[in-house]
Design a protein around this motif. Sequence first.
Motif, short mmCIF file in Angstrom:
data_model
loop_
_atom_site.label_atom_id
_atom_site.label_comp_id
_atom_site.label_asym_id
_atom_site.label_seq_id
_atom_site.Cartn_x
_atom_site.Cartn_y
_atom_site.Cartn_z
N LEU A 82 31.90 57.13 38.06
CA LEU A 82 31.14 55.90 38.34
C LEU A 82 30.82 56.09 39.95
O LEU A 82 31.52 56.62 40.45
N LYS A 83 29.40 55.72 40.18
CA LYS A 83 29.10 55.79 41.61
C LYS A 83 28.90 54.34 41.77
O LYS A 83 27.98 53.36 41.50
N TRP A 84 29.68 53.85 42.78
CA TRP A 84 30.07 52.30 42.98
C TRP A 84 29.19 52.22 44.21
O TRP A 84 29.29 52.96 45.16
N HIS A 121 33.60 40.35 56.26
CA HIS A 121 35.16 40.33 56.25
C HIS A 121 35.97 41.11 55.20
O HIS A 121 37.18 40.72 55.06
N GLY A 122 35.24 41.82 54.42
CA GLY A 122 35.69 42.68 53.44
C GLY A 122 36.00 41.70 51.99
O GLY A 122 36.52 42.49 51.04
N GLU A 123 35.19 40.56 52.05
CA GLU A 123 35.46 39.98 50.73
C GLU A 123 33.99 40.42 49.52
O GLU A 123 33.21 39.90 49.63
N CYS A 124 34.42 41.56 49.36
CA CYS A 124 33.17 42.29 48.59
C CYS A 124 33.42 42.67 46.98
O CYS A 124 34.58 42.73 46.73
N VAL A 125 32.54 42.86 46.40
CA VAL A 125 32.43 43.33 45.12
C VAL A 125 31.66 44.67 45.15
O VAL A 125 30.64 44.68 45.95
N GLU A 126 31.93 45.57 44.40
CA GLU A 126 31.18 46.51 43.90
C GLU A 126 30.55 46.59 42.63
O GLU A 126 31.37 46.16 41.78
N ILE A 127 29.44 47.37 42.47
CA ILE A 127 28.88 47.28 41.32
C ILE A 127 28.82 48.86 40.96
O ILE A 127 28.51 49.62 41.98
N CYS A 156 29.33 47.40 35.71
CA CYS A 156 30.76 47.38 35.94
C CYS A 156 30.88 46.69 37.29
O CYS A 156 29.92 47.06 38.32
N VAL A 157 31.78 45.94 37.71
CA VAL A 157 32.01 45.22 38.37
C VAL A 157 33.49 45.16 39.01
O VAL A 157 34.56 45.32 37.99
N ARG A 158 34.00 45.59 40.24
CA ARG A 158 35.17 45.38 40.82
C ARG A 158 35.32 45.00 42.27
O ARG A 158 34.41 44.84 43.13
N ASP A 159 36.55 44.56 42.79
CA ASP A 159 36.96 44.06 43.82
C ASP A 159 37.16 45.29 44.82
O ASP A 159 37.82 46.35 44.57
N SER A 160 36.33 45.39 45.84
CA SER A 160 36.27 46.72 46.84
C SER A 160 37.69 46.85 47.42
O SER A 160 38.14 47.92 47.70
N ASP A 191 40.33 46.50 45.96
CA ASP A 191 41.47 46.97 44.86
C ASP A 191 40.69 47.96 44.01
O ASP A 191 40.44 47.75 43.03
N PRO A 192 40.17 49.16 44.56
CA PRO A 192 39.25 50.26 43.63
C PRO A 192 39.99 50.59 42.42
O PRO A 192 39.12 51.16 41.62
#
Length: 62
Positions: A5-7, A16-22, A30-34, A36-37
């Motif tokens: 996957l290309k996140w 401040h790092g409170e990011c989600v990646e798609i 797909c969604v994840r916490d950046s 905790d990849p």
Amino acid sequence: MRGSLKWRKSSRSGPHGECVEIAVDGAVFCVRDSKDPDGPMVRLARAGRLAFAEAVRQFAEG
């Protein structure tokens, strides 16, 4: 599958790092916490993605 996957980070992510990646996997969003990849990710079909985005928007508005 996870490695192929290309996140990308959300344009709404905080400074401040409170990011989600798609990532998009065919018709699945797909969604994840950046931070905790390798951790869990949420996989949503189109209808689920739209409902998820609306729920997040309403939560953020408080």
